[in-house]
Scaffold this motif. Structure first.
Motif, PDB file in Angstrom:
ATOM      1  N   PHE A 188       0.819  -1.214   0.000  1.00  0.00           N
ATOM      2  CA  PHE A 188       0.000   0.000   0.000  1.00  0.00           C
ATOM      3  C   PHE A 188       0.855   1.267   0.000  1.00  0.00           C
ATOM      4  O   PHE A 188       0.417   2.319  -0.497  1.00  0.00           O
ATOM      5  CB  PHE A 188      -0.937   0.011   1.213  1.00  0.00           C
ATOM      6  N   SER A 189       2.072   1.175   0.520  1.00  0.00           N
ATOM      7  CA  SER A 189       2.958   2.351   0.537  1.00  0.00           C
ATOM      8  C   SER A 189       3.552   2.643  -0.832  1.00  0.00           C
ATOM      9  O   SER A 189       4.170   3.693  -1.028  1.00  0.00           O
ATOM     10  CB  SER A 189       4.088   2.140   1.549  1.00  0.00           C
ATOM     11  N   GLY A 190       3.391   1.692  -1.768  1.00  0.00           N
ATOM     12  CA  GLY A 190       3.891   1.906  -3.123  1.00  0.00           C
ATOM     13  C   GLY A 190       5.228   1.282  -3.425  1.00  0.00           C
ATOM     14  O   GLY A 190       5.746   1.418  -4.538  1.00  0.00           O
ATOM     15  N   ARG A 191       5.799   0.558  -2.466  1.00  0.00           N
ATOM     16  CA  ARG A 191       7.106  -0.053  -2.701  1.00  0.00           C
ATOM     17  C   ARG A 191       7.019  -1.215  -3.673  1.00  0.00           C
ATOM     18  O   ARG A 191       7.981  -1.547  -4.354  1.00  0.00           O
ATOM     19  CB  ARG A 191       7.700  -0.518  -1.366  1.00  0.00           C
ATOM     20  N   CYS A 192       5.870  -1.885  -3.732  1.00  0.00           N
ATOM     21  CA  CYS A 192       5.663  -3.027  -4.626  1.00  0.00           C
ATOM     22  C   CYS A 192       4.557  -2.715  -5.621  1.00  0.00           C
ATOM     23  O   CYS A 192       3.616  -1.977  -5.322  1.00  0.00           O
ATOM     24  CB  CYS A 192       5.274  -4.279  -3.846  1.00  0.00           C
ATOM     25  N   ASP A 193       4.662  -3.318  -6.803  1.00  0.00           N
ATOM     26  CA  ASP A 193       3.607  -3.174  -7.806  1.00  0.00           C
ATOM     27  C   ASP A 193       2.422  -4.082  -7.495  1.00  0.00           C
ATOM     28  O   ASP A 193       1.288  -3.780  -7.880  1.00  0.00           O
ATOM     29  CB  ASP A 193       4.148  -3.540  -9.198  1.00  0.00           C
ATOM     30  N   VAL A 194       2.713  -5.204  -6.817  1.00  0.00           N
ATOM     31  CA  VAL A 194       1.718  -6.260  -6.627  1.00  0.00           C
ATOM     32  C   VAL A 194       1.825  -6.830  -5.219  1.00  0.00           C
ATOM     33  O   VAL A 194       2.925  -6.935  -4.664  1.00  0.00           O
ATOM     34  CB  VAL A 194       1.954  -7.418  -7.636  1.00  0.00           C
ATOM     35  N   TYR A 195       0.682  -7.204  -4.672  1.00  0.00           N
ATOM     36  CA  TYR A 195       0.675  -8.045  -3.475  1.00  0.00           C
ATOM     37  C   TYR A 195      -0.083  -9.304  -3.841  1.00  0.00           C
ATOM     38  O   TYR A 195      -1.145  -9.256  -4.483  1.00  0.00           O
ATOM     39  CB  TYR A 195       0.003  -7.354  -2.290  1.00  0.00           C
ATOM     40  N   THR A 196       0.460 -10.452  -3.443  1.00  0.00           N
ATOM     41  CA  THR A 196      -0.193 -11.712  -3.781  1.00  0.00           C
ATOM     42  C   THR A 196      -0.330 -12.599  -2.552  1.00  0.00           C
ATOM     43  O   THR A 196       0.576 -12.680  -1.721  1.00  0.00           O
ATOM     44  CB  THR A 196       0.585 -12.471  -4.881  1.00  0.00           C
ATOM     45  N   THR A 197      -1.481 -13.218  -2.420  1.00  0.00           N
ATOM     46  CA  THR A 197      -1.770 -14.209  -1.391  1.00  0.00           C
ATOM     47  C   THR A 197      -3.073 -14.898  -1.786  1.00  0.00           C
ATOM     48  O   THR A 197      -3.584 -14.680  -2.896  1.00  0.00           O
ATOM     49  CB  THR A 197      -1.852 -13.564   0.012  1.00  0.00           C
ATOM     50  N   ASP A 198      -3.644 -15.697  -0.885  1.00  0.00           N
ATOM     51  CA  ASP A 198      -4.933 -16.326  -1.172  1.00  0.00           C
ATOM     52  C   ASP A 198      -5.995 -15.252  -1.409  1.00  0.00           C
ATOM     53  O   ASP A 198      -5.948 -14.174  -0.812  1.00  0.00           O
ATOM     54  CB  ASP A 198      -5.365 -17.210  -0.006  1.00  0.00           C
ATOM     55  N   ALA A 199      -6.959 -15.562  -2.252  1.00  0.00           N
ATOM     56  CA  ALA A 199      -7.989 -14.580  -2.608  1.00  0.00           C
ATOM     57  C   ALA A 199      -8.750 -14.090  -1.377  1.00  0.00           C
ATOM     58  O   ALA A 199      -9.107 -12.912  -1.286  1.00  0.00           O
ATOM     59  CB  ALA A 199      -8.951 -15.191  -3.623  1.00  0.00           C
ATOM     60  N   SER A 200      -8.988 -14.980  -0.424  1.00  0.00           N
ATOM     61  CA  SER A 200      -9.671 -14.555   0.803  1.00  0.00           C
ATOM     62  C   SER A 200      -8.815 -13.561   1.573  1.00  0.00           C
ATOM     63  O   SER A 200      -9.334 -12.609   2.166  1.00  0.00           O
ATOM     64  CB  SER A 200      -9.992 -15.762   1.684  1.00  0.00           C
ATOM     65  N   GLY A 201      -7.499 -13.777   1.574  1.00  0.00           N
ATOM     66  CA  GLY A 201      -6.596 -12.856   2.229  1.00  0.00           C
ATOM     67  C   GLY A 201      -6.587 -11.500   1.561  1.00  0.00           C
ATOM     68  O   GLY A 201      -6.529 -10.453   2.225  1.00  0.00           O
ATOM     69  N   LEU A 202      -6.651 -11.474   0.235  1.00  0.00           N
ATOM     70  CA  LEU A 202      -6.706 -10.206  -0.485  1.00  0.00           C
ATOM     71  C   LEU A 202      -7.957  -9.428  -0.099  1.00  0.00           C
ATOM     72  O   LEU A 202      -7.906  -8.209   0.121  1.00  0.00           O
ATOM     73  CB  LEU A 202      -6.681 -10.454  -1.997  1.00  0.00           C
ATOM     74  N   ALA A 203      -9.089 -10.133  -0.010  1.00  0.00           N
ATOM     75  CA  ALA A 203     -10.332  -9.470   0.392  1.00  0.00           C
ATOM     76  C   ALA A 203     -10.216  -8.917   1.803  1.00  0.00           C
ATOM     77  O   ALA A 203     -10.718  -7.819   2.107  1.00  0.00           O
ATOM     78  CB  ALA A 203     -11.494 -10.464   0.303  1.00  0.00           C
ATOM     79  N   SER A 204      -9.537  -9.666   2.674  1.00  0.00           N
ATOM     80  CA  SER A 204      -9.361  -9.219   4.050  1.00  0.00           C
ATOM     81  C   SER A 204      -8.441  -8.012   4.144  1.00  0.00           C
ATOM     82  O   SER A 204      -8.775  -7.003   4.770  1.00  0.00           O
ATOM     83  CB  SER A 204      -8.799 -10.373   4.893  1.00  0.00           C
ATOM     84  N   TYR A 205      -7.292  -8.097   3.498  1.00  0.00           N
ATOM     85  CA  TYR A 205      -6.308  -7.016   3.598  1.00  0.00           C
ATOM     86  C   TYR A 205      -6.742  -5.752   2.862  1.00  0.00           C
ATOM     87  O   TYR A 205      -6.335  -4.649   3.225  1.00  0.00           O
ATOM     88  CB  TYR A 205      -4.949  -7.489   3.077  1.00  0.00           C
ATOM     89  N   LEU A 206      -7.568  -5.903   1.850  1.00  0.00           N
ATOM     90  CA  LEU A 206      -8.061  -4.728   1.135  1.00  0.00           C
ATOM     91  C   LEU A 206      -8.819  -3.798   2.085  1.00  0.00           C
ATOM     92  O   LEU A 206      -8.802  -2.574   1.919  1.00  0.00           O
ATOM     93  CB  LEU A 206      -8.961  -5.160  -0.030  1.00  0.00           C
ATOM     94  N   GLN A 207      -9.451  -4.393   3.104  1.00  0.00           N
ATOM     95  CA  GLN A 207     -10.204  -3.590   4.071  1.00  0.00           C
ATOM     96  C   GLN A 207      -9.297  -2.713   4.932  1.00  0.00           C
ATOM     97  O   GLN A 207      -9.761  -1.758   5.552  1.00  0.00           O
ATOM     98  CB  GLN A 207     -11.034  -4.500   4.972  1.00  0.00           C
ATOM     99  N   THR A 208      -8.010  -3.054   4.984  1.00  0.00           N
ATOM    100  CA  THR A 208      -7.086  -2.281   5.816  1.00  0.00           C
ATOM    101  C   THR A 208      -6.482  -1.093   5.064  1.00  0.00           C
ATOM    102  O   THR A 208      -5.767  -0.287   5.670  1.00  0.00           O
ATOM    103  CB  THR A 208      -5.940  -3.173   6.328  1.00  0.00           C
ATOM    104  N   ALA A 209      -6.757  -0.980   3.771  1.00  0.00           N
ATOM    105  CA  ALA A 209      -6.199   0.122   2.980  1.00  0.00           C
ATOM    106  C   ALA A 209      -6.867   1.439   3.372  1.00  0.00           C
ATOM    107  O   ALA A 209      -8.068   1.489   3.653  1.00  0.00           O
ATOM    108  CB  ALA A 209      -6.406  -0.128   1.491  1.00  0.00           C
ATOM    109  N   THR A 210      -6.087   2.506   3.374  1.00  0.00           N
ATOM    110  CA  THR A 210      -6.631   3.832   3.665  1.00  0.00           C
ATOM    111  C   THR A 210      -7.628   4.244   2.597  1.00  0.00           C
ATOM    112  O   THR A 210      -8.681   4.833   2.898  1.00  0.00           O
ATOM    113  CB  THR A 210      -5.500   4.867   3.744  1.00  0.00           C
ATOM    114  N   ASN A 211      -7.306   3.915   1.340  1.00  0.00           N
ATOM    115  CA  ASN A 211      -8.197   4.218   0.204  1.00  0.00           C
ATOM    116  C   ASN A 211      -8.438   2.937  -0.592  1.00  0.00           C
ATOM    117  O   ASN A 211      -7.830   2.725  -1.659  1.00  0.00           O
ATOM    118  CB  ASN A 211      -7.564   5.291  -0.691  1.00  0.00           C
ATOM    119  N   PRO A 212      -9.304   2.058  -0.110  1.00  0.00           N
ATOM    120  CA  PRO A 212      -9.495   0.761  -0.779  1.00  0.00           C
ATOM    121  C   PRO A 212      -9.955   0.874  -2.221  1.00  0.00           C
ATOM    122  O   PRO A 212      -9.670  -0.019  -3.032  1.00  0.00           O
ATOM    123  CB  PRO A 212     -10.555   0.068   0.099  1.00  0.00           C
TER     124      PRO A 212
END
Length: 339
Positions: A188-212
């Motif tokens: 989210f800070s922009g250091r990486c172009d991509v984050y990858t994990t299980d799809a359920s994890g992506l849905a979970s972590y997306l909620q933690t973004a300041t601007n989802p």
């Protein structure tokens, strides 16, 4: 001297020697002796295992832990939780720091053999995906050539990523960070172009973004991730209890038995399979070395699989059942018979 297993009131007690000295030589013995179940859980994965602001753990995997405690000890509250990173989880189980992993862990051949785990079923079918910033213009995984990717070490995610890029003739630059929470925040800070994990994890972590709304999960799923509880090799009784705990929650859903109606059904049902499961017909608990009301306690205190899924995964992440539906509804969840 030769040890004896004592069964008191249908519940297996601590192992004792002929001299009467107590010994806790199996996981169930240890749980009974200390009076609680120690579960290894994710550090913070909304919908599966995460602490609330008051420090209370909740989620699908947390409730599976509670269900196991209800089956063995008769009380879902007799649980303790050890938050573990992906790199820590197997060592914690092998060293007996935890009794069981209820921590979104993928069942694989090498983990089932070389790592020394026994997987006691699948409580969530998943697959690996990718999350990118919408501003990147990337819409499919095959457009990720040359991308920097935030990832955790010691995961199937790391291995799947390498396999996928190799198979597509693409290159990537890994940014390896041990903690999933830190890895996704680095993305989210922009250091990486991509984050990858299980799809359920992506849905979970997306909620933690300041601007989802600035991010999107790509539609591509690149792997199979059967996630389930794991125990140590060599303790078949405990593995059986964990396995049949999950099955009982599925069977209850299939039979329409819920935490709200289980008392009425236990009292009035003439269905032999229900009578066996709820303990009005004796034998199933004895086969597991625990009380015959083991499944009743699970359903009454925790609920069936649908109840647990809906209040955790669906309510918190908005994920419908999909392949995690019962087989009667087109999903993969198929409970073996309790008989």
């Amino acid at each position: 001297m030769k040890s004896l297993k004592l069964i008191l009131g249908g519940v297996i007690a601590a192992t004792t020697t002929m001299s009467g000295v107590a010994m806790a030589d199996t996981t169930v013995d240890s749980i009974m002796e200390k009076g609680y179940l120690q579960c290894g859980v994710n550090t913070a994965l909304t919908g599966f295992s995460a602490p609330t602001s008051e420090g209370k753990w909740e989620g699908l995997d947390v409730e599976l832990c509670q269900a196991i405690a209800a089956a063995i000890l008769g009380d879902k509250s007799k649980t303790k939780y050890t938050p573990l990173t992906a790199a820590q989880r197997f060592t914690a189980l092998q060293s007996k720091e935890v009794d069981v992993l209820t921590r979104n862990t993928t069942w694989t051949l090498t983990r089932d053999t070389k790592v020394g785990l026994n997987f006691a079923g699948v409580n969530f079918y998943d697959g690996q995906g990718f999350m990118v910033a919408k501003a990147s213009g990337i819409t499919r995984a095959n457009e990720l050539d040359g991308a920097t990717v935030c990832i955790e070490p010691g995961t199937t995610t790391e291995l799947n990523l390498a396999d996928y890029f190799r198979s597509k003739g693409m290159a990537f630059e890994p940014v390896v960070i041990e903690s999933a929470t830190e890895a996704v925040q680095t993305f989210f800070s922009g250091r990486c172009d991509v984050y990858t994990t299980d799809a359920s994890g992506l849905a979970s972590y997306l909620q933690t973004a300041t601007n989802p709304d600035d991010y999107m999960v790509l539609p591509d799923i690149i792997s199979k991730e059967p996630l389930g509880p794991a125990v140590r090799h060599g303790d078949e009784q405990f593995a059986d209890i964990v396995r049949w705990t999950h099955i009982a929650m599925l069977e209850a859903e299939e039979k329409g038995i819920t935490s709200a109606n289980v008392d009425s059904i236990k009292k009035n049902s003439k269905d032999p399979s229900v009578q066996r499961m709820l303990g009005t017909t004796a034998g199933m608990g004895e086969a597991l070395g625990i009380s015959d009301d083991w499944a009743y306690n699970i359903i009454k205190q925790v609920g069936n699989y649908s109840e647990s899924y809906d209040r955790n995964v669906k309510a918190k992440l908005g994920l419908e059942r999909g392949i995690n539906a019962l087989w009667t509804n087109g999903g993969l969840m198929y409970p073996a018979p309790i008989r």
